[in-house]
Scaffold this active site. Structure first.
Site, PDB file in Angstrom:
ATOM      1  N   ASP A 144      36.711  32.508 -16.567  1.00  0.00           N
ATOM      2  CA  ASP A 144      37.770  32.692 -15.590  1.00  0.00           C
ATOM      3  C   ASP A 144      38.982  33.349 -16.222  1.00  0.00           C
ATOM      4  OD1 ASP A 144      39.322  32.135 -13.107  1.00  0.00           O
ATOM      5  OD2 ASP A 144      37.532  30.961 -12.698  1.00  0.00           O
TER       6      ASP A 144
ATOM      7  N   SER B 251      35.647  29.837  -4.694  1.00  0.00           N
ATOM      8  CA  SER B 251      36.085  29.628  -6.068  1.00  0.00           C
ATOM      9  C   SER B 251      36.326  28.170  -6.372  1.00  0.00           C
ATOM     10  CB  SER B 251      37.452  30.272  -6.248  1.00  0.00           C
ATOM     11  OG  SER B 251      37.391  31.416  -6.922  1.00  0.00           O
TER      12      SER B 251
ATOM     13  N   HIS C 155      44.224  30.477 -11.673  1.00  0.00           N
ATOM     14  CA  HIS C 155      42.856  30.351 -11.158  1.00  0.00           C
ATOM     15  C   HIS C 155      41.975  29.587 -12.156  1.00  0.00           C
ATOM     16  CE1 HIS C 155      38.866  31.772  -9.731  1.00  0.00           C
ATOM     17  NE2 HIS C 155      39.456  31.830  -8.561  1.00  0.00           N
TER      18      HIS C 155
END
Lengths: 205, 966
Positions: free
Chosen positions: B132, B328, B163
């Site tokens: 990520d 996600s 994220h």
């Protein structure tokens, strides 16, 4: 409860050696935990450091482990193969000829050691297992050492973690950023597994 | 109108924001849009006192304006799947209140991970990799970050976006918003830059490192449409083959069908879709079959499972919690659950990508009213998966585990249309999961066993399957057809398929030994008599091309944000609404996945060609001409093709680092014109856009072409439009009158068919459709099937003389286009590409039936679970009674609910790892102070208040404190 605590305080904690002990232990723990964290930070940063050209990377790869140092008669092998598998002695065999100890069955005629079938002069092979087997040839050691000494910074993460000849061959033969053009196509869609220094030949479009 | 759209979008964004940041309880009323060029918005939402803040970094803010900048350097093909792109597709139509009520919850507790924690399983000794945007050092939520590596061109390991931190937090956070497996070894791979850029080559090198490090579980909250990226797809297979359990997000491109993202769409990967906390499929969650198999085959069922992906709380960049939505988010929920599950297994050699996937899908809870191409096998059930995994024996299983073509809505679209003699075979693409070994094979052939009492002999089946099941998986495609003797029969037919899977037994001493596993696949279909020709519509799939691999641009040029045509153009993907409409009107829709030479035209009333990009074999052109003379009708919905515009919409693709030039326009008009030339018809390379009314229906013509020439005796309808070509090329506005857009023509010969041309396909396509024209399709099918010219069209005031095409140069193919690279028809040649030799038509060899005189079980689904598993045997400790309820957060409540007391084993709850140094330091200071006091020989007693205040806490240490300490 409170009385007991008060008693404990008077009896025990007013003694100097107890306090000294508490102090010492606390200090040791404090310092050690602080240092441990710093150590980790340093390791993180290492991965990003640009190595000086002159200073060779301290690889931990050891080539001459030989058979003697291997524990018992267990073999590591290339795990992933669809049809074939290569063990750490450089034997390639069909998956059905793999023994319970992870080694290839050398009594089967189709099992071959240091097999370079389908490998081109540039060190790129059609089958991953043949690439690993070919790469395990003792004569390839020089080539690999030369590769390590010139390995691009992008590969340091990977090859710094490699510990011996077998792991190096497993890692080196995999397709990597060197294997692609335009990101989404192979440079050479056929011979794409390379133990050599150069990337695969660019396949004419 | 445009303004309304802007506000709807803004509203959706802000409403979503409410749920994201519902945990911020300060009653300050401020909110801020995150994109720097947008003005900061202040908004107080009237129905609650909580703050509305939208913190997602990827809100497109240049979207609302029609911009002439066509070049795009946006990374198109692989993006991290946080909610940004997901809500982009939200049009505001369904911005319902339900969404607002979705209050962020502790996802690990909701899935009852605490039961496993209390049993002492916390993910210890499992290596989990997060690919990520990185993670900052010393983040307070993580206790076991083993390593962080950076594979991007930015010199940092830290997460600048949030994220990666969030994803890692859902998997392994140990405090505040707890993850599933706090003791797991975290390996952080930074493969995305802060600008969300990433390349395949970074992934390849990082993946190699993950293999070397013997990662057990790997989370990829990323995805893109390019399943033809062979180096990437091969590498994902290689990881699975090396025993890495891959978990990936299915994509945020829903509710449109045909939007599955790679690598989640691969059969060896666990593809995860999103639901909200009320068990509705999240709107953004990608869905529909995989499109790899088109045009000849049929797609796999994906996602594999669904789990919470809307308003889930996870770690913030610098600590604290925040809520995010997107697949996600759903992906790390499953990755965390898998990590926790792996740590519960005593015999680790039983854990492999197939066995874990088998356990997850066998234990999943099916959601009512949702089809399998949206929910897969259903909602993740952690505890049942634990029970299954703890008694798992290596075996093969199938996904889906039964084929009931009558079961609605779960088996949609199969259940939407019964089968009949003479129809195109119905194909079901079954995935074989093989928990016995990384390679395997199907022994002999699959066997077809019809049940005679249940008319199983009325159907025939044919198989095609992977010759080698690798890695841990393979496919079994089943084509089902009706026998001739049932041509006028109606009823249900049943039977089953038996397959035996074998894998080398590598743990046994004997060389060449094999493990085998036999699986039964029940089949149930509904058969009807063959419908009349006029009711049967054939959809041309063979001539539809799409991204990947080539650049086939969108049919609507305004949709510059999504410039690729990538949804498959199939009646079960982005033409799903049209299919549903045709079914509701009583038409039977079949799909042609082969050249025109491969179908019997006497069976069909109408051949429907929409948005075709492919070329045509000369033999096809000749055959179609004969077919139309003999009564087949043709309906063609074309699209734009203008070489100047095509050159204008080229863009630099960051992902492949090269310029991308389209290989066709929206449709391939030069090829279509060759097909139509015998009837003296043709389309132009004009490009028009505008709203209009036709037969009292509002219509929108989005980037369509016009009819350049049409026979004298045909009916042609014209409209007044904007010249979009001029707008795109020169930014000038011009209005063109009498643009011929619709033509109807009857072949004059006896028994001849009819031909209909329309210049725009957008009104049938679900992607970016603004106004549908299903009514028009109805009218046109009335015309082609029954010869009834709709009066609304024939007496339209817009009827004009058909254009003769005189004086107009026919559109030419763009010079130097690379269509031959992707075409099934053309091949490269010196000079111009030439047609290949016509391929043979697909031939199915029907399996020899082995009839059984037995009756099928009444419920196929319940009978299909993993073998040798008795769920009752695995007893779960009854922790639920004293399990604190996870309550929704009500306004005004303090944030202390973050750690419900006593859920985690005490040591986590007390945050011992972080507080001991502090206590130690304080203790040392106190002791030091005491010495100082002693040495100075003060008569009075040293102050005892502070140490005494400390004591009760120290004394309580063996017991977890009841009150959470944040």
């Amino acid at each position: 409860m409170l009385n007991l605590a008060a008693l404990l305080w008077r009896r025990l904690l007013r003694k100097r050696w107890v306090l000294a002990l508490v102090f010492g232990l606390s200090l040791v723990y404090f310092l050690s935990s602080t240092f441990k964290q710093e150590e980790r930070a340093v390791r993180d940063r290492n991965l990003l450091q640009v190595q000086d050209r002159e200073q060779p990377i301290p690889w931990k790869v050891q080539f001459n482990l030989g058979n003697s140092s291997r524990p018992s008669n267990q073999c590591r092998n290339s795990v992933q193969g669809k049809h074939l598998i290569t063990d750490e002695l450089g034997y390639v065999c069909e998956r059905k000829d793999l023994l319970a100890n992870g080694c290839c069955d050398v009594t089967v005629p189709s099992t071959k050691q240091y097999c370079c079938d389908g490998c081109l002069a540039n060190g790129c092979c059609e089958a991953y297992e043949h690439c690993v087997s070919c790469c395990l040839q003792p004569s390839k050691q020089l080539l690999l050492e030369r590769f390590l000494s010139r390995a691009a910074a992008a590969f340091q993460n990977l090859f710094m973690a490699v510990e011996d000849h077998f792991e190096l061959c497993l890692a080196k033969c995999r397709t990597s950023s060197q294997s692609v053009q335009h990101e989404n196509t192979y440079r050479d869609p056929i011979a794409k597994y390379c133990y050599g220094e150069s990337p695969p030949e660019l396949f004419p479009e | 109108m445009k303004l309304i759209n802007i506000w709807l979008l803004l509203l959706v964004v802000l409403l979503c924001g409410k749920k994201h940041l519902g945990d911020r309880l300060g009653k300050k009323a401020f909110g801020k849009a995150s994109c720097p060029s947008c003005s900061h918005l202040t908004l107080k939402v009237e129905f609650s006192s909580t703050v509305v803040e939208y913190a997602d970094p990827i809100v497109p803010c240049n979207e609302t304006r029609w911009s002439q900048k066509w070049q795009s350097s946006r990374p198109l093909r692989r993006a991290s799947l946080s909610l940004g792109s997901g809500f982009w597709h939200a049009t505001g139509r369904h911005s319902s209140r339900r969404l607002l009520r979705a209050i962020p919850r502790q996802v690990a507790q909701t899935l009852q991970a605490d039961v496993l924690w209390q049993m002492g399983y916390t993910g210890a000794n499992v290596r989990v990799a997060v690919f990520d945007t990185g993670l900052s050092e010393k983040h307070p939520h993580f206790k076991n970050v083993k390593e962080r590596t950076n594979w991007t061109n930015e010199r940092t390991l830290d997460d600048g976006l949030g994220h990666g931190t969030f994803v890692a937090g859902v998997i392994a956070s140990m405090r505040e918003c707890q993850g599933f497996a706090p003791d797991a070894e975290l390996h952080i791979f930074r493969v995305f830059t802060n600008n969300q850029v990433s390349y395949t080559s970074w992934f390849l090198d990082a993946f190699n490192y993950a293999i070397l490090k013997k990662i057990d579980v790997l989370n990829l909250s990323i995805g893109g449409p390019d399943f033809m990226d062979h180096p990437f797809v091969d590498k994902v297979w290689e990881l699975t083959a090396n025993n890495v359990i891959m978990v990936s997000a299915i994509g945020n491109d829903g509710p449109l069908y045909g939007t599955l993202n790679n690598p989640a769409d691969q059969m060896d990967v666990i593809g995860v879709g999103g639901i909200d906390f009320e068990d509705n499929i999240a709107r953004f969650s990608s869905r529909g079959m995989t499109t790899w198999e088109l045009p000849g085959g049929y797609g796999r069922v994906k996602p594999d499972i669904v789990t919470y992906g809307a308003g889930v709380r996870g770690s913030g960049v610098k600590g604290g919690c925040r809520a995010l939505s997107g697949t996600s988010v759903a992906s790390p929920v499953v990755a965390g659950a898998v990590t926790l599950l792996v740590s519960t297994v005593q015999k680790r050699e039983l854990v492999n990508p197939a066995s874990v996937k088998q356990a997850l899908i066998a234990s999943a809870r099916r959601l009512p009213g949702v089809n399998m191409f949206e929910q897969g096998h259903g909602k993740l059930d952690l505890l049942r998966a634990y029970q299954i995994l703890s008694s798992y024996k290596p075996q093969a299983s199938l996904s889906p585990s039964y084929i009931d073509l009558t079961e609605c809505p779960y088996m949609w679209p199969y259940c939407s249309q019964p089968i009949y003699y003479g129809g195109m075979p119905t194909i079901v693409n079954v995935t074989i999961l093989n928990g016995m070994g990384v390679t395997g094979r199907i022994v002999d052939k699959p066997e077809w066993r019809p049940y005679l009492p249940q008319n199983g002999d009325n159907i025939e089946v044919a198989f095609s399957y992977s010759s080698v099941l690798w890695p841990w998986s393979g496919y079994l495609a089943i084509s089902i057809s009706v026998t001739k003797k049932a041509a006028s029969w109606e009823g249900i037919a049943q039977g089953h398929i038996m397959i035996t899977v074998a894998s080398p037994a590598e743990t046994e001493a004997k060389n060449g030994a094999e493990h085998t596993s036999t699986v039964k696949l029940p089949i149930k279909v509904k058969i009807i008599p063959t419908p009349p020709r006029s009711k049967r519509v054939l959809w041309d799939q063979y001539h539809n091309l799409r991204y990947p691999p080539g650049y086939f641009p969108r049919d609507n040029l305004r949709m510059k944000n999504d410039p690729l045509d990538w949804n498959g153009d199939h009646v079960h993907t982005n033409f799903r609404d049209m299919y549903q409409h045709l079914r509701s009107m009583g038409y039977f829709v079949e799909v042609l996945g082969a050249p025109f030479t491969c179908f019997d035209a006497t069976q069909y009333g109408t051949l429907l060609m929409v948005d075709s990009e492919e070329e045509y074999f000369p033999e096809e052109i000749a055959k179609l001409r004969r077919d139309v003379d003999n009564g087949l009708s043709l309906v063609i919905f074309s699209d734009w093709y203008n070489t100047s515009v095509m050159r204008k919409v080229k863009f630099y693709d960051e992902n492949t680092r090269q310029w991308w030039m389209p290989d066709t326009g929206g449709a391939n008009i030069p090829a279509l014109n060759e097909l139509l030339s015998v009837w003296n018809m043709g389309f132009s390379d004009g490009l028009y856009e505008g709203e209009f009314a036709l037969a009292n229906h509002d219509m929108y013509y989005a980037s369509g072409c016009s009819i350049a020439k049409f026979p004298e005796d045909g009916v042609v309808i014209t409209q007044t439009f904007k010249d979009q070509g001029l707008e795109v090329l020169k930014q000038e506005t011009a209005v063109v009158e009498n643009v011929p857009i619709l033509g109807l023509y009857q072949i004059p010969t006896e028994g001849g068919g009819r031909i209909v041309l329309y210049g725009d396909s957008n009104c049938l396509d679900d992607s970016h459709r603004q106004k549908d024209c299903f009514w028009l399709l109805d009218a046109l099918l009335q015309y082609t099937s029954y010869g009834v010219t709709p009066p609304s069209l024939s007496h339209s005031g817009n009827r004009q003389r058909p254009p003769s095409g005189a004086g107009l140069a026919p559109p030419e193919r763009m010079e130097g286009n690379h269509l031959h690279r992707y075409s099934k028809v053309l091949e490269a040649h010196l000079g111009d590409p030439k047609p290949r030799p016509l391929p043979a038509c697909p031939h199915l060899s029907w399996a020899k039936p082995q009839p059984l005189n037995e009756t099928a079980p009444s419920n196929l689904w319940k009978h299909q679970k993993l073998l040798s598993i008795d769920l009752d045997k695995v007893v779960l400790p009854n922790f639920r009674s004293n399990r604190p309820q996870v309550r929704p957060l009500s306004p005004g409540e303090s944030g202390a609910w973050d750690i419900p007391g006593g859920i985690m084993p005490g040591r986590y709850n007390q945050e011992v790892g972080q507080t001991i140094p502090v206590f130690a330091f304080l203790g040392a200071m106190v002791a030091l102070a005491f010495f100082v006091v002693q040495i100075s020989k003060a008569k009075s007693r040293p102050k005892r208040r502070r140490p005494r205040a400390k004591r009760p806490q120290l004394a309580q240490q063996p017991h977890p404190p009841r009150t959470p300490s944040v």
